[in-house]
Design an enzyme around this catalytic site. Structure first.
Site, PDB file in Angstrom:
ATOM      1  N   HIS A  75       0.852  -1.190   0.000  1.00 53.57           N
ATOM      2  CA  HIS A  75       0.000   0.000   0.000  1.00 53.57           C
ATOM      3  C   HIS A  75       0.890   1.242   0.000  1.00 53.57           C
ATOM      4  CE1 HIS A  75      -3.672  -2.334   1.679  1.00 53.57           C
ATOM      5  NE2 HIS A  75      -3.764  -2.167   0.372  1.00 53.57           N
ATOM      6  N   GLU A  96       1.536   3.915   3.004  1.00 51.10           N
ATOM      7  CA  GLU A  96       2.002   3.426   4.305  1.00 51.10           C
ATOM      8  C   GLU A  96       3.532   3.472   4.348  1.00 51.10           C
ATOM      9  OE1 GLU A  96      -0.079  -0.341   4.435  1.00 51.10           O
ATOM     10  OE2 GLU A  96      -2.003   0.671   4.229  1.00 51.10           O
ATOM     11  N   HIS A 126       2.414  -3.461   6.824  1.00 52.98           N
ATOM     12  CA  HIS A 126       1.434  -2.419   6.520  1.00 52.98           C
ATOM     13  C   HIS A 126       1.364  -1.453   7.697  1.00 52.98           C
ATOM     14  CE1 HIS A 126      -0.711  -4.128   2.937  1.00 52.98           C
ATOM     15  NE2 HIS A 126      -0.005  -5.181   3.311  1.00 52.98           N
ATOM     16  N   GLU A 151       0.531  -4.503  11.186  1.00 53.06           N
ATOM     17  CA  GLU A 151      -0.049  -3.166  11.018  1.00 53.06           C
ATOM     18  C   GLU A 151       0.698  -2.302  12.027  1.00 53.06           C
ATOM     19  OE1 GLU A 151      -2.230  -2.046   8.854  1.00 53.06           O
ATOM     20  OE2 GLU A 151      -3.196  -3.847   8.059  1.00 53.06           O
TER      21      GLU A 151
HETATM   22 ZN   LIG Z   1      -1.998  -1.565   4.084  1.00 50.86          ZN
END
Ligand SMILES: [Zn+2]
Length: 441
Positions: A175, A178, A299, A374
């Site tokens: 992504h 990020e 992420h 995350e």
């Molecule tokens: Zn992500």
């Protein structure tokens, strides 16, 4: 010739270059739903009102949901939340200010020590650093994991101290916005190459590390040059751009938590593996066969350690081991700065989301240990993690990666049977052959 080329570039420049988008007076809401009804209301808003950018999804267990609003829609969102009795705080009242505080440093070619780990780098800087690593360290080999829509290579490298080792695969930057993800992956790689800590040295020696800091290069470039909040790749789809590369993998594609609308940030694409990035990277991963023992995807944000799958909380074969190993690793992560990650399956810890890379890696390649980080934070800055948090985030993550290896081994994984058993096997074969020869069987 050269002069003409330069001149033509100047003529084209005003057409090609689009001004960097500014987020002046954009607001970040941190919404605090208290019950399922409120979560449902937020889900409806996310699905039906594309004026708002949901930085995090209102999953069943969401403790907070971040929503970015344009200045002109701020009052509407205020009123909407108030009229539904939903609590919230405004954590940023001018997003452009946070963007301006993010430092993006130039990388000095030819000097790997000039890479700093308390700042962000653009793709050019990261790739130049990779090339320098290849020149500096004999154990580093350049890798290409695939190709992007705009024709960029997905550049990575291997750290290997010998043949026959099992692989730990690090996937960063799927992504685009990020930014902490590539920064953390680069830090881990640097530790593996330069740290004198015996545990880190052993981890570097015992595995083949396959490291890809930016697996969505087009999106990452776009997030630097034009639109800081870009998430997807950059393939044009009708009047829109981009497919969510973490919804495009061929594992329960489009089953949940993904969109068929190319205007949204979770657009899953026209079909599974429709995108060059996910398709080529998956082909590359498949070519590594069953050598991958652990796969880590990076992420942000939310401070969570996720395990497959994104559509079901039903445990798979080594689900309980994966959770136990993960929880212990998050214990190690918390020691340095007290950061508390939650560990859970995607569907239970975050929200239903399918077509993600870790689900495919688990389902298709059957990799024993598969996790998705995350990273920091818990919705104060979200994707705009301030530079002073880059190094602490990376250090605590590194602590946890070492613990994943340590605990993984205690649970019977990551034992590098390829390296340790095969010499033993050879000794046995040779001994047997000698016996057969001596006794003339
Ligand atoms: Zn992500």
């Amino acid at each position: 010739m050269r002069f003409l080329f330069n001149l033509s570039f100047l003529l084209l420049a005003p057409v090609v270059l689009i001004e960097k988008f500014r987020f002046d007076n954009y607001t970040l809401f941190k919404v605090l739903p208290e019950n399922e009804r409120q979560i449902e209301i937020l889900q409806n808003l996310q699905d039906n009102d594309l004026r708002f950018d949901f930085w995090s999804s209102p999953g069943i267990k969401a403790e907070f949901v971040n929503i970015m609003s344009k200045p002109e829609n701020k009052i509407d969102l205020d009123n909407f939340l108030k009229s539904n009795g939903i609590n919230y705080e405004i954590v940023m009242s001018n997003i452009q200010e946070a963007i301006d505080k993010e430092t993006v440093s130039p990388y000095t070619r030819g000097r790997t020590p000039s890479m700093q780990f308390d700042t962000y780098y653009n793709l050019e800087g990261i790739n130049a650093w990779i090339n320098d690593l290849v020149r500096t360290y004999s154990e580093v080999t350049k890798l290409v994991g695939g190709v992007s829509y705009e024709g960029r290579e997905i550049e990575g490298f291997r750290i290997s101290h010998g043949s026959g080792r099992k692989i730990i695969f690090l996937e960063g930057g799927l992504h685009a916005r990020e930014w902490i993800s590539p920064a953390t992956v680069c830090f881990i790689a640097n530790e593996l190459l330069t740290s004198t800590n015996p545990e880190t040295r052993a981890a570097a020696r015992d595995f083949d590390w396959y490291i890809f800091p930016v697996t969505n290069p087009d999106g990452y470039v776009w997030s630097h040059t034009n639109f800081r909040m870009w998430r997807k790749n950059r393939r044009p789809i009708g009047n829109f751009f981009g497919v969510d590369l973490n919804r495009n993998w061929n594992s329960n594609w489009l089953v949940s938590g993904a969109s068929t609308n190319p205007a949204t940030d979770t657009y899953a694409g026209p079909g599974p593996f429709s995108e060059p990035e996910s398709r080529s990277l998956s082909t590359y991963l498949r070519s590594l066969g069953d050598r991958i023992d652990m796969y880590l995807s990076f992420h942000s944000f939310g401070e969570l350690l996720l395990i497959p799958f994104g559509n079901s909380t039903a445990p798979y074969a080594n689900y309980h081991d994966a959770i136990n190993i993960g929880r212990r690793a998050m214990g190690a992560l918390s020691v340095r700065f007290g950061t508390l990650y939650r560990t859970g399956n995607i569907a239970e810890a975050i929200y239903l989301a399918t077509g993600g890379s870790i689900d495919w890696v688990k389902e298709d390649l059957n990799v024993p240990l598969v996790y998705c980080y995350e990273s920091r934070d818990r919705g104060q800055y979200g994707f705009l993690l301030p530079p002073e948090q880059i190094l602490p985030n990376s250090q605590e993550t590194m602590d946890s990666v070492l613990e994943l290896i340590h605990q993984g081994r205690r649970f019977g994984y990551l034992n590098n049977s390829g390296r340790i058993l095969s010499p033993l096997l050879w000794v046995m074969i040779v001994a047997l052959a000698k016996l057969l020869w001596v006794y003339k069987f």
